[in-house]
Design an enzyme around this catalytic site. Structure first.
Site, mmCIF file in Angstrom:
data_model
loop_
_atom_site.group_PDB
_atom_site.id
_atom_site.type_symbol
_atom_site.label_atom_id
_atom_site.label_comp_id
_atom_site.label_asym_id
_atom_site.label_seq_id
_atom_site.Cartn_x
_atom_site.Cartn_y
_atom_site.Cartn_z
ATOM 1 N N SER A 191 -3.299 7.758 13.422
ATOM 2 C CA SER A 191 -2.979 8.016 14.830
ATOM 3 C C SER A 191 -4.247 8.216 15.653
ATOM 4 O O SER A 191 -5.330 8.509 15.121
ATOM 5 C CB SER A 191 -2.088 9.250 14.944
ATOM 6 N N GLN A 226 0.828 -1.205 0.000
ATOM 7 C CA GLN A 226 0.000 0.000 0.000
ATOM 8 C C GLN A 226 0.861 1.254 0.000
ATOM 9 O O GLN A 226 1.667 1.456 0.904
ATOM 10 C CB GLN A 226 -0.893 -0.006 1.251
ATOM 11 N N GLY A 227 0.707 2.090 -1.013
ATOM 12 C CA GLY A 227 1.477 3.326 -1.126
ATOM 13 C C GLY A 227 0.656 4.536 -0.725
ATOM 14 O O GLY A 227 0.150 5.259 -1.593
ATOM 15 N N TYR A 228 0.529 4.748 0.583
ATOM 16 C CA TYR A 228 -0.247 5.880 1.093
ATOM 17 C C TYR A 228 0.661 6.912 1.770
ATOM 18 O O TYR A 228 0.879 7.998 1.257
ATOM 19 C CB TYR A 228 -1.289 5.384 2.107
ATOM 20 N N SER A 229 1.193 6.565 2.948
ATOM 21 C CA SER A 229 1.927 7.538 3.767
ATOM 22 C C SER A 229 3.186 8.038 3.074
ATOM 23 O O SER A 229 3.830 7.320 2.311
ATOM 24 C CB SER A 229 2.304 6.915 5.107
ATOM 25 N N GLU A 249 -4.991 10.680 17.470
ATOM 26 C CA GLU A 249 -5.489 12.044 17.298
ATOM 27 C C GLU A 249 -6.394 12.149 16.073
ATOM 28 O O GLU A 249 -7.453 12.795 16.112
ATOM 29 C CB GLU A 249 -4.309 13.021 17.170
ATOM 30 N N SER A 309 4.432 -1.542 4.206
ATOM 31 C CA SER A 309 4.592 -2.919 4.677
ATOM 32 C C SER A 309 4.812 -3.871 3.506
ATOM 33 O O SER A 309 4.093 -3.807 2.495
ATOM 34 C CB SER A 309 3.349 -3.364 5.462
ATOM 35 N N GLU A 355 -10.750 -1.773 5.962
ATOM 36 C CA GLU A 355 -9.596 -2.394 6.606
ATOM 37 C C GLU A 355 -9.949 -3.046 7.929
ATOM 38 O O GLU A 355 -9.300 -3.985 8.356
ATOM 39 C CB GLU A 355 -8.508 -1.341 6.833
#
Length: 383
Positions: free
Chosen positions: A363, A120-123, A365, A156, A238
């Site tokens: 997170s 997964q290419g998100y962050s 938050e 990951s 997810e």
């Protein structure tokens, strides 16, 4: 929902348990890829996918309760950690919901056979939980595809993956949630994609940095510019059946902590004993919440509540795992030096790795903001 196991579910459980016991006994330490293919050959990948008019995608269909049964039995067994989770539980439901039939026919059967692994290419650096701040770009390359350039982080299994779904900015000058697209990128592009493992304080390297330098992406899911909606839909998917399997693993870890507390005598301390009881009670509550929300759709708060519950719970369990052992909790399992590198035991690994539980996957938050703004209707935080 009425969540009771039927006679068919109990029969299915017996079949799943027998299959796992038999195949793990025959091959006690299969390689991760070989194990994925073995699962795929028996149709154990993609149990929740639709039959698509009876044709299917090479998977075994199952009811929702049977999917839970399989997840529970897998977690209880000594089966290897799955490498195909991202393709099976994230990419596949996203294609089923937002993709074209051509995309489903191309990508779902290889996942169901255990042949294709996804990441997964998100962050990105500076755009982790605040995903709308991503800067990776994708520009038309003149062939009907896109050239992807940028950096992703905390990816990951990127070193093993065959494909990556990438959230990138396809509209020049766009900001925040606008102008994003959900792209499918093949990882075998030498000179255009570089994967660098990130060594964690546990000594392992599950996460990676991925650098894209004009990597080719020929497929868009959900249409150009609709990437934010697709990405948010994926994150909602997810936390489903896999959450219940995760809780089986949590229960096993809790049992180990309780056993360690009894062995060390820490269980005689009323404060420690109260904390252990609280961990058990909270785990039961998490399971009830997961079962209650499993069949619901369109509730933006349910995934965030689940993440808040288990992230903090698992972190506190990691702290207990070391605490109940006393001074021994800070010592490695064997003498260490140049000839004997320091190794973490299971409790120490749990403590260190769980420090990230309240950060990755969104997170705490961010989860609280989602609940406040999208569920409770509170005003947005000023920027």
């Amino acid at each position: 929902m009425d969540f009771r196991f039927t006679e068919d579910d109990h029969t299915f459980r017996t079949h799943a348990r027998t299959w796992l016991d038999t195949h793990l006994a025959e091959t006690p330490a299969p390689t991760p890829r070989a194990w994925e293919r073995e699962l795929g050959q028996e149709g154990w990948i993609g149990l929740g996918w639709p039959e698509d008019g009876g044709a299917g995608y090479g998977n075994r269909t199952a009811t929702l309760t049977q999917q839970v049964v399989w997840a529970e039995e897998y977690a209880r067994s000594t089966a290897p950690t799955r490498m195909g989770h991202i393709g099976e539980n994230l990419l596949a439901p996203t294609l089923i919901t937002y993709g074209t039939e051509e995309q489903r026919r191309r990508h779902l059967p290889p996942v169901a056979r255990g042949e294709t692994l996804w990441c997964q290419g998100y962050s990105e650096p500076g755009a982790g939980s605040d995903l709308a701040g991503i800067r990776t770009t994708a520009t038309p390359d003149g062939t009907g595809a896109y050239a992807v350039t940028g950096q992703k982080i905390w990816t990951s299994l990127a070193g093993d993956a065959d494909w990556c779904f990438v959230l990138a900015r396809t509209e020049p000058g766009s900001t925040r949630h606008h102008g994003l697209s959900f792209l499918l990128v093949e990882m075998d592009q030498p000179g255009r994609i570089e994967v660098r493992p990130i060594r964690q304080m546990t000594g392992t390297s599950e996460f990676n940095e991925v650098f894209f330098d004009g990597a080719r992406a020929a497929e868009v899911v959900g249409g150009e510019g609709n990437g934010w909606a697709v990405a948010m839909g994926l994150l909602a998917l997810e936390r489903g059946v896999s959450t219940l399997a995760q809780q089986i693993g949590f229960a096993q870890e809790l049992d180990q902590v309780v056993a360690a507390a009894k062995e060390s005598g820490a269980a005689e301390d009323p404060v420690v004993r109260a904390r252990l009881v609280r961990q058990w009670a909270e785990l039961v509550t998490m399971r009830r919440h997961a079962l209650r929300t499993l069949g619901t759709t369109g509730d933006p708060g349910a995934p965030s509540v689940a993440k808040l519950l288990w992230g903090g719970w698992h972190q506190r369990l990691g702290e207990l795992a070391v605490q109940v052992r006393g001074p021994a909790g800070a010592v490695g399992p064997r003498p260490w030096g140049p000839e004997h590198p320091y190794e973490l035991d299971a409790a120490q690994h749990l403590f260190l790795f769980s420090r990230a539980d309240t950060i990755y996957g969104g997170s705490d938050e961010i989860q609280r903001n989602i609940i406040a703004e999208r569920v409770l209707g509170l005003p947005r935080e000023p920027r």
